[in-house]
Write an enzyme that holds these catalytic residues in place. Structure first.
Site, short mmCIF file in Angstrom:
data_model
loop_
_atom_site.label_atom_id
_atom_site.label_comp_id
_atom_site.label_asym_id
_atom_site.label_seq_id
_atom_site.Cartn_x
_atom_site.Cartn_y
_atom_site.Cartn_z
N LYS A 63 37.41 32.17 49.25
CA LYS A 63 38.02 33.03 48.47
C LYS A 63 39.58 33.55 49.37
CE LYS A 63 34.37 34.86 45.60
NZ LYS A 63 33.25 34.36 46.21
N GLU B 261 26.67 41.84 52.35
CA GLU B 261 26.50 40.75 52.59
C GLU B 261 26.21 40.60 53.96
OE1 GLU B 261 28.61 37.11 51.32
OE2 GLU B 261 30.36 38.06 51.25
N CYS C 92 30.03 37.20 38.23
CA CYS C 92 30.50 36.41 39.33
C CYS C 92 29.60 35.70 40.03
CB CYS C 92 31.09 37.33 40.25
SG CYS C 92 32.69 38.43 39.68
N PHE D 268 29.11 41.83 39.43
CA PHE D 268 28.93 43.12 38.87
C PHE D 268 27.72 43.18 37.82
CE2 PHE D 268 33.77 44.27 38.61
CZ PHE D 268 33.58 44.55 39.77
N HIS E 55 29.90 35.01 49.84
CA HIS E 55 30.61 35.60 48.55
C HIS E 55 31.97 36.05 49.11
CE1 HIS E 55 31.14 37.14 44.49
NE2 HIS E 55 31.46 38.22 45.16
N HIS F 64 39.61 34.66 43.79
CA HIS F 64 38.09 35.05 43.11
C HIS F 64 38.51 34.69 41.62
CE1 HIS F 64 34.21 36.48 42.05
NE2 HIS F 64 34.48 37.59 42.65
#
Length: 420
Positions: A342, A321, A170, A406, A310, A347
């Site tokens: 997002k 975060e 990602c 990931f 993110h 996403h």
């Protein structure tokens, strides 16, 4: 050109709810969500039956019948975004030295749609373990090799310099732009077409995220399902799309009188080597990426005017975060607006980082911070200014965009107004 910073002179976008750069920015600033029940396949068998889909007609977008037959959906997104970005830049790339034109394209899952469709045909909808390859299309090998996505873009712009496919989960879309900026800085290329594309909306992808319960099951209210930093969030919403930027050396862009959206002032990435999908709550590795990106940009944390988070909408990411921002920015973290797009476009895995950088460049142009849509319930663990619901006019010279993926990937990019 060695040592010259990379600047963004062209932007092209294919996004949920908005095909094209200006419609994309209009959607973001309006706080409009593009999440809905999945229509590209029957999702009734899945826990999460919602996504942010792109309403995309490849023929209306200018692709030929042969291109549509040959290209996976992700490749189509990339080529259409590339055409818009190059036109926006004003460059005549066929007239440039092709050996000095490079491509850096990111993708997390490659040609997912094409591969799944062909597997269904070859296996007769899964009835046969041993498949008959003679039923496959001539382009099946290309679907299996993700680098063909970058090759399609390179062919489109006649690039004969370095051509790379960056696949780091990602963070692919952030990392591909970081790599492209480095090619400019080190003098390897004069022009880099950089960005990312992913079209992951397929039964196999839905099954994978269902298995780990990472996606939102809020099927009755898809418009409000993507809720980063909200106390009632219940997972992320899958999306698809692409964004492509034209990067040039700042001195060359100035010499030809090009409009410069932003400078890619700093980039860094880290990996936590901790867990395939899990994140430690202290945010240390993301903070290290932020610190290094700021140092390379020669910017103090106090200079950061906006953070594009993110913001996936999972509890572990949001607290991770948030902790990273506090660790890197100190007290500034409480005074700088933070938001997640997002919440509006979902996403799109590897593509989202490039879409977020495009949003940052457009935010610098407009001096407007896009909102975090659907943020209505305060989470005590997430206590920063996440710009709920409504876009905000805000003076910006330096913006920070971060990504988490990931495999433990953590990336950060610093964009500044050109010339500041």
């Amino acid at each position: 050109m060695r040592g010259d910073r990379a600047v963004v002179t062209g932007i092209g976008v294919v996004a949920p709810g908005a095909v094209g750069r200006e419609p994309f920015w209009e959607l973001l600033t309006a706080g409009r969500t593009a999440t809905r029940r999945i229509t590209c396949f029957d999702p009734s068998a899945f826990r999460s039956r919602i996504a942010a889909e792109v309403d995309f007609d490849p023929y209306a977008a200018g692709l030929t019948s042969q291109q549509v037959r040959r290209m996976d959906r992700a490749a189509q997104f990339a080529v259409v975004s590339t055409r818009e970005a190059v036109a926006d830049s004003g460059l005549e790339l066929p007239a440039a030295d092709p050996g000095r034109v490079a491509v850096s394209l990111g993708s997390a899952v490659g040609c997912t749609v094409g591969l799944e469709e062909e597997y269904r045909v070859l296996s007769d909808d899964g009835r046969h373990w041993l498949v008959d390859h003679t039923y496959g299309v001539p382009h099946l090998y290309g679907y299996m090799v993700p680098s063909t996505l970058a090759v399609e873009v390179a062919h489109e712009v006649a690039a004969e310099g370095p051509v790379a496919l960056v696949s780091t989960g990602c963070t692919s879309g952030l990392d591909s732009i970081g790599h492209g900026a480095r090619l400019i800085e080190e003098g390897t290329a004069d022009v880099v077409v950089a960005g990312a594309t992913d079209a992951p909306l397929s039964p196999i992808t839905s099954a994978c995220f269902d298995a780990i319960q990472a996606t939102s099951p809020n099927n009755d209210d898809p418009e409000h399902a993507s809720r980063p930093f909200d106390a009632r969030r219940d997972g992320f919403v899958l999306g698809e799309g692409a964004a492509v930027l034209v990067l040039e050396a700042a001195s060359a862009a100035r010499a030809r009188g090009a409009r410069m959206y932003a400078e890619i002032a700093g980039f860094a990435s880290r990996s936590n080597a901790f867990h395939m999908t899990g994140l430690k709550p202290d945010g240390r590795e993301m903070a290290e990426a932020i610190d290094t990106a700021l140092r390379r940009a020669r910017r103090d944390p106090s200079a950061v005017d906006y953070v594009n988070a993110h913001g996936s909408g999972t509890r572990q990411n949001d607290r991770h975060e948030t902790a990273a921002f506090k660790r890197s920015l100190g007290d500034r973290a409480y005074r700088v607006p933070v938001s997640s797009i997002k919440s509006m476009i979902g996403h799109s895995l590897g593509a989202i980082g490039s879409l977020e950088v495009a949003a940052c460049a457009l935010a610098l142009r407009a001096q407007v911070v896009p909102p975090t849509a659907n943020l209505r319930h305060r989470d005590a663990e997430c206590d920063l200014d996440y710009v709920p619901l409504t876009a905000r006019e805000h003076r910006m010279d330096t913006v920070l965009s971060v990504g988490s993926g990931f495999g433990g990937f953590q990336s950060a990019a610093v964009l500044t107004r050109a010339g500041t």
